[in-house]
Design a protein around this motif. Structure first.
Motif, PDB file in Angstrom:
ATOM      1  N   SER A  47      -8.465   0.699  -5.125  1.00 14.98           N
ATOM      2  CA  SER A  47      -8.178  -0.334  -6.125  1.00 14.98           C
ATOM      3  C   SER A  47      -9.450  -1.070  -6.522  1.00 14.98           C
ATOM      4  O   SER A  47      -9.604  -1.497  -7.677  1.00 14.98           O
ATOM      5  CB  SER A  47      -7.146  -1.322  -5.581  1.00 14.98           C
ATOM      6  OG  SER A  47      -5.894  -0.697  -5.393  1.00 14.98           O
ATOM      7  N   HIS A  55     -11.747   1.361  -8.492  1.00 15.02           N
ATOM      8  CA  HIS A  55     -11.189   1.536  -9.830  1.00 15.02           C
ATOM      9  C   HIS A  55     -11.695   0.477 -10.798  1.00 15.02           C
ATOM     10  O   HIS A  55     -11.735   0.704 -12.018  1.00 15.02           O
ATOM     11  CB  HIS A  55      -9.663   1.483  -9.724  1.00 15.02           C
ATOM     12  CG  HIS A  55      -8.959   2.113 -10.874  1.00 15.02           C
ATOM     13  ND1 HIS A  55      -7.654   1.840 -11.194  1.00 15.02           N
ATOM     14  CD2 HIS A  55      -9.357   3.013 -11.801  1.00 15.02           C
ATOM     15  CE1 HIS A  55      -7.288   2.534 -12.257  1.00 15.02           C
ATOM     16  NE2 HIS A  55      -8.297   3.254 -12.642  1.00 15.02           N
ATOM     17  N   TYR A  58      -8.623   8.400  -3.057  1.00 14.25           N
ATOM     18  CA  TYR A  58      -7.808   7.716  -4.064  1.00 14.25           C
ATOM     19  C   TYR A  58      -6.483   7.236  -3.503  1.00 14.25           C
ATOM     20  O   TYR A  58      -5.607   6.813  -4.265  1.00 14.25           O
ATOM     21  CB  TYR A  58      -7.579   8.663  -5.246  1.00 14.25           C
ATOM     22  CG  TYR A  58      -8.853   9.323  -5.700  1.00 14.25           C
ATOM     23  CD1 TYR A  58      -9.806   8.609  -6.419  1.00 14.25           C
ATOM     24  CD2 TYR A  58      -9.151  10.641  -5.356  1.00 14.25           C
ATOM     25  CE1 TYR A  58     -11.010   9.186  -6.800  1.00 14.25           C
ATOM     26  CE2 TYR A  58     -10.345  11.230  -5.738  1.00 14.25           C
ATOM     27  CZ  TYR A  58     -11.273  10.498  -6.455  1.00 14.25           C
ATOM     28  OH  TYR A  58     -12.460  11.066  -6.820  1.00 14.25           O
ATOM     29  N   GLU A  70       0.831  -1.203   0.000  1.00 15.50           N
ATOM     30  CA  GLU A  70       0.000   0.000   0.000  1.00 15.50           C
ATOM     31  C   GLU A  70       0.861   1.247   0.000  1.00 15.50           C
ATOM     32  O   GLU A  70       0.593   2.220  -0.720  1.00 15.50           O
ATOM     33  CB  GLU A  70      -0.929  -0.008   1.218  1.00 15.50           C
ATOM     34  CG  GLU A  70      -2.020   1.072   1.186  1.00 15.50           C
ATOM     35  CD  GLU A  70      -1.617   2.398   1.830  1.00 15.50           C
ATOM     36  OE1 GLU A  70      -2.407   3.352   1.753  1.00 15.50           O
ATOM     37  OE2 GLU A  70      -0.509   2.486   2.396  1.00 15.50           O
ATOM     38  N   ASP A 130      -6.415   1.470  -0.005  1.00 14.40           N
ATOM     39  CA  ASP A 130      -6.642   0.262  -0.817  1.00 14.40           C
ATOM     40  C   ASP A 130      -8.059   0.106  -1.335  1.00 14.40           C
ATOM     41  O   ASP A 130      -8.274  -0.597  -2.325  1.00 14.40           O
ATOM     42  CB  ASP A 130      -6.247  -0.970  -0.006  1.00 14.40           C
ATOM     43  CG  ASP A 130      -4.740  -1.054   0.196  1.00 14.40           C
ATOM     44  OD1 ASP A 130      -4.020  -1.104  -0.818  1.00 14.40           O
ATOM     45  OD2 ASP A 130      -4.287  -1.047   1.349  1.00 14.40           O
ATOM     46  N   SER A 150      -3.404  -4.424  -3.348  1.00 16.74           N
ATOM     47  CA  SER A 150      -4.839  -4.377  -3.640  1.00 16.74           C
ATOM     48  C   SER A 150      -5.077  -4.251  -5.142  1.00 16.74           C
ATOM     49  O   SER A 150      -6.027  -4.833  -5.684  1.00 16.74           O
ATOM     50  CB  SER A 150      -5.504  -3.230  -2.888  1.00 16.74           C
ATOM     51  OG  SER A 150      -4.882  -1.990  -3.176  1.00 16.74           O
ATOM     52  N   ALA A 151      -4.214  -3.504  -5.831  1.00 20.80           N
ATOM     53  CA  ALA A 151      -4.358  -3.393  -7.285  1.00 20.80           C
ATOM     54  C   ALA A 151      -4.144  -4.752  -7.945  1.00 20.80           C
ATOM     55  O   ALA A 151      -4.849  -5.108  -8.902  1.00 20.80           O
ATOM     56  CB  ALA A 151      -3.367  -2.371  -7.838  1.00 20.80           C
ATOM     57  N   TYR A 152      -3.182  -5.529  -7.420  1.00 20.19           N
ATOM     58  CA  TYR A 152      -2.947  -6.853  -7.992  1.00 20.19           C
ATOM     59  C   TYR A 152      -4.162  -7.752  -7.764  1.00 20.19           C
ATOM     60  O   TYR A 152      -4.590  -8.477  -8.676  1.00 20.19           O
ATOM     61  CB  TYR A 152      -1.698  -7.492  -7.387  1.00 20.19           C
ATOM     62  CG  TYR A 152      -1.321  -8.790  -8.078  1.00 20.19           C
ATOM     63  CD1 TYR A 152      -0.552  -8.776  -9.232  1.00 20.19           C
ATOM     64  CD2 TYR A 152      -1.779 -10.020  -7.602  1.00 20.19           C
ATOM     65  CE1 TYR A 152      -0.233  -9.945  -9.898  1.00 20.19           C
ATOM     66  CE2 TYR A 152      -1.462 -11.198  -8.251  1.00 20.19           C
ATOM     67  CZ  TYR A 152      -0.685 -11.159  -9.410  1.00 20.19           C
ATOM     68  OH  TYR A 152      -0.388 -12.329 -10.063  1.00 20.19           O
ATOM     69  N   ALA A 161      -7.215  -6.782  -7.478  1.00 16.71           N
ATOM     70  CA  ALA A 161      -8.291  -6.312  -8.345  1.00 16.71           C
ATOM     71  C   ALA A 161      -8.091  -6.738  -9.794  1.00 16.71           C
ATOM     72  O   ALA A 161      -9.067  -6.950 -10.529  1.00 16.71           O
ATOM     73  CB  ALA A 161      -8.395  -4.786  -8.255  1.00 16.71           C
ATOM     74  N   GLN A 162      -6.835  -6.883 -10.213  1.00 13.71           N
ATOM     75  CA  GLN A 162      -6.559  -7.317 -11.585  1.00 13.71           C
ATOM     76  C   GLN A 162      -6.496  -8.833 -11.717  1.00 13.71           C
ATOM     77  O   GLN A 162      -6.637  -9.371 -12.821  1.00 13.71           O
ATOM     78  CB  GLN A 162      -5.237  -6.702 -12.057  1.00 13.71           C
ATOM     79  CG  GLN A 162      -5.267  -5.186 -12.164  1.00 13.71           C
ATOM     80  CD  GLN A 162      -6.323  -4.676 -13.124  1.00 13.71           C
ATOM     81  OE1 GLN A 162      -6.551  -5.264 -14.181  1.00 13.71           O
ATOM     82  NE2 GLN A 162      -6.987  -3.582 -12.753  1.00 13.71           N
ATOM     83  N   LEU A 183      -0.467   1.236  -3.484  1.00 18.95           N
ATOM     84  CA  LEU A 183      -1.637   0.332  -3.502  1.00 18.95           C
ATOM     85  C   LEU A 183      -1.368  -0.918  -4.347  1.00 18.95           C
ATOM     86  O   LEU A 183      -2.271  -1.443  -5.002  1.00 18.95           O
ATOM     87  CB  LEU A 183      -2.886   1.053  -4.031  1.00 18.95           C
ATOM     88  CG  LEU A 183      -3.153   2.482  -3.534  1.00 18.95           C
ATOM     89  CD1 LEU A 183      -4.471   3.003  -4.096  1.00 18.95           C
ATOM     90  CD2 LEU A 183      -3.154   2.564  -2.018  1.00 18.95           C
TER      91      LEU A 183
END
Length: 572
Positions: free
Chosen positions: A481, A484, A475, A399, A478, A406-408, A410-411, A403
């Motif tokens: 993410s 987004h 923004y 984070e 986490d 959390s971005a990983y 989410a993807q 981030l």
């Protein structure tokens, strides 16, 4: 206090294991004996009946003392601190009887990262026929890159001014309209037209939108094929001085590993000081103030500056894998739908000593969120009624580096996002007693605000919108993410009015934390903290999740949210 300069004082293996096993069962201190007191008021119409208080300050204290202990070495990714905190979290999830949520029956989701240490050239050469301007690294500009290459070089790249660098159809705004920036370097303004400018009717006025975030500006420039993007730093609309930009740009940076090794990103990402930008525009025969005024008007059109840019970066690369920690409490009748509880486990590890202390423990940021996460998981396991929907308890990495964990997730979601009702995120809960307010960051974004209001009413609290919307806090943790990618997200806590001591007391405490403790070794567990407010926030999150788990509908984004279309498109 004794120095914590690390020659690292390792616990003997057995003692360390025992510390883990008993961390949340140790005898609480005086602060830890307080409970999340206060009989809840009547629930909002349609809300389930309020259960007895399931989370206490003693629960929070036990977990917090362990996750923020010196032995965790500041919880930095790719260090012994990561191994210790992730092993502890997995052990706690297992002890609670939660199922592994990662691949292959594991509590861990691997998160591949690359560490890029960029060494910029000492100058950036700006040229036009018969005229040259050399900008100085650190003094005039900073640069970095997401391209995983030993050397990144840009030669004679044409410079273009693209206003705020925003493409926002819902606001009728396109700073790239009619502009081909392939191979060119884009210069853009910080923030968004509503927040930075003087027209409150543009975008969301004082409240920053995602279009104002520097991360968005880099993403948008890359989508248009730009070779580079430079953001003009202006302290007032940025809300932080140039020194913050400098410190954030220097040193190693963790980035997500990508299949193309960053080739789809701009070769150069960076910032210009306001003074350097003014000199650059003067060299182009343009007036900065006039261009700034034009960029804040509807119908602005980008323009070439008649200048070229040349500079380079040399990179040192290190690829490693960090991990998210996740566990699942399966639902009963609707197990294929999910609610995520999230908090980040990482902090800054062992670093520069301040007052003889070199361990950046991260007790408030985000030990409190981890303690709440574990306490909520424990409360659901103890609850007499099991949730109909499945609950995912997610402790993410990276984070503090942008981030990343959390971005990983989410993807690469282990559980389908289209079946995920909400993310409930906890980050920096204030250890200064029970609060009258519940401050919602990003108020007005989604219907989750209504759930939070109902739960706050049960506790005799009132809802407060973000008090500093211009800083774009929505923004910067986490939950974003998940927003987004279209998943409604809640980020809230008490933090502006103490039940016992009022607003001025909390304002003083927040200021003292921000100036003396935030991202410093001083952010460490204090036995004198009153954790009843953290427990009450955790109990509120428990109630919101309990209500969401019992429903068959999903909370919706509000009209005007920049994330509403993402969710709707995902359902098609």
């Amino acid at each position: 206090m004794p120095s914590k300069l690390l020659a690292a004082r390792p616990l003997p293996a057995l003692l360390f294991a025992l510390a883990f096993a008993t961390g949340c069962q140790s005898k609480p201190d005086a602060a830890g004996q307080a409970t999340a007191a206060g009989a809840p008021t009547a629930a909002a119409p349609g809300a389930p009946a309020a259960p007895p208080a399931a989370i206490t300050a003693a629960d929070i204290s036990g977990y917090l003392k362990t996750v923020a202990a010196d032995e965790m070495l500041g919880r930095k990714p790719f260090t012994a601190g990561e191994e210790r905190i992730t092993a502890y979290l997995a052990a706690q999830f297992k002890e609670l009887g939660l199922q592994p949520g990662g691949p292959n029956g594991s509590y861990f989701q691997p998160v591949p990262m690359v560490e890029i240490t960029a060494m910029a050239a000492p100058t950036m050469q700006i040229r036009r026929p018969g005229q040259s301007l050399n900008l100085q690294y650190k003094t005039d500009y900073v640069l970095f890159t997401q391209r995983e290459q030993p050397v990144v070089e840009v030669k004679n790249s044409p410079l273009v001014f693209a206003g705020y660098g925003v493409v926002a159809p819902e606001y009728g705004w396109d700073d790239y309209a009619g502009l081909d920036v392939k191979g060119k370097t884009v210069v853009v303004l910080v923030n968004d037209p509503g927040n930075a400018g003087q027209d409150s009717t543009l975008f969301k006025g004082r409240a920053m939108t995602y279009y104002g975030r520097w991360t968005y500006k880099y993403e948008e420039a890359a989508r248009h094929g730009a070779a580079g993007v430079l953001i003009v730093h202006d302290t007032k609309p940025a809300a932080y001085p140039w020194s913050v930009v400098q410190s954030g740009a220097l040193g190693p940076k963790l980035r997500p590993q990508t299949p193309d090794r960053g080739a789809s990103k701009c070769a150069l990402e960076g910032w210009l000081t306001l003074d350097a930008a003014q000199r650059l525009f003067t060299a182009a025969g343009q007036n900065y103030d006039a261009l700034y005024t034009a960029a804040n008007q509807r119908g602005f059109r980008p323009r070439a500056l008649g200048l070229t840019l040349s500079t380079s970066l040399r990179n040192k690369l290190r690829r490693q894998t960090s991990k998210n920690v996740l566990a699942v409490l399966p639902g009963t009748t609707n197990a294929g739908e999910y609610i995520i509880y999230s908090a980040h486990w990482d902090h800054f590890g062992v670093g520069k000593a301040i007052a003889g202390d070199s361990i950046y423990n991260g007790a408030v940021d985000d030990g409190t969120g981890l303690a709440a996460l574990l306490s909520i998981a424990q409360a659901f396991k103890k609850a007499p009624t099991k949730p109909a929907r499945s609950l995912v308890f997610l402790a993410v990495t990276g984070e503090e580096q942008g981030l990343l964990g959390s971005a990983y997730y989410a993807q690469h979601p282990p559980f389908p996002l289209a079946k995920t009702a909400a993310d409930l995120n906890m980050d920096m809960l204030w250890p200064y007693g029970r609060m009258k307010d519940l401050t919602v960051i990003g108020a007005g974004q989604s219907e989750l605000e209504d759930y939070a209001r109902a739960a706050a009413r049960e506790q005799g609290r009132y809802l407060l919108p973000d008090q500093t919307p211009e800083t774009g806090m929505f923004y910067r943790s986490d939950h974003f993410s998940f927003a987004h990618v279209g998943v409604p997200s809640l980020y809230a806590s008490g933090g502006f009015e103490s039940r016992a001591q009022g607003k001025a007391y909390i304002a003083q405490k927040r200021q003292a934390y921000t100036t003396g403790m935030y991202h410093k070794p001083a952010d460490q567990f204090d036995p004198a903290w009153d954790l009843a407010g953290v427990a009450e926030d955790a109990q509120l999150y428990f109630r919101v999740g309990q209500r969401l788990a019992a429903e068959t509908t999903f909370p919706k984004w509000r009209a005007g949210s920049e994330f509403k279309g993402i969710r709707e498109q995902a359902k098609r």
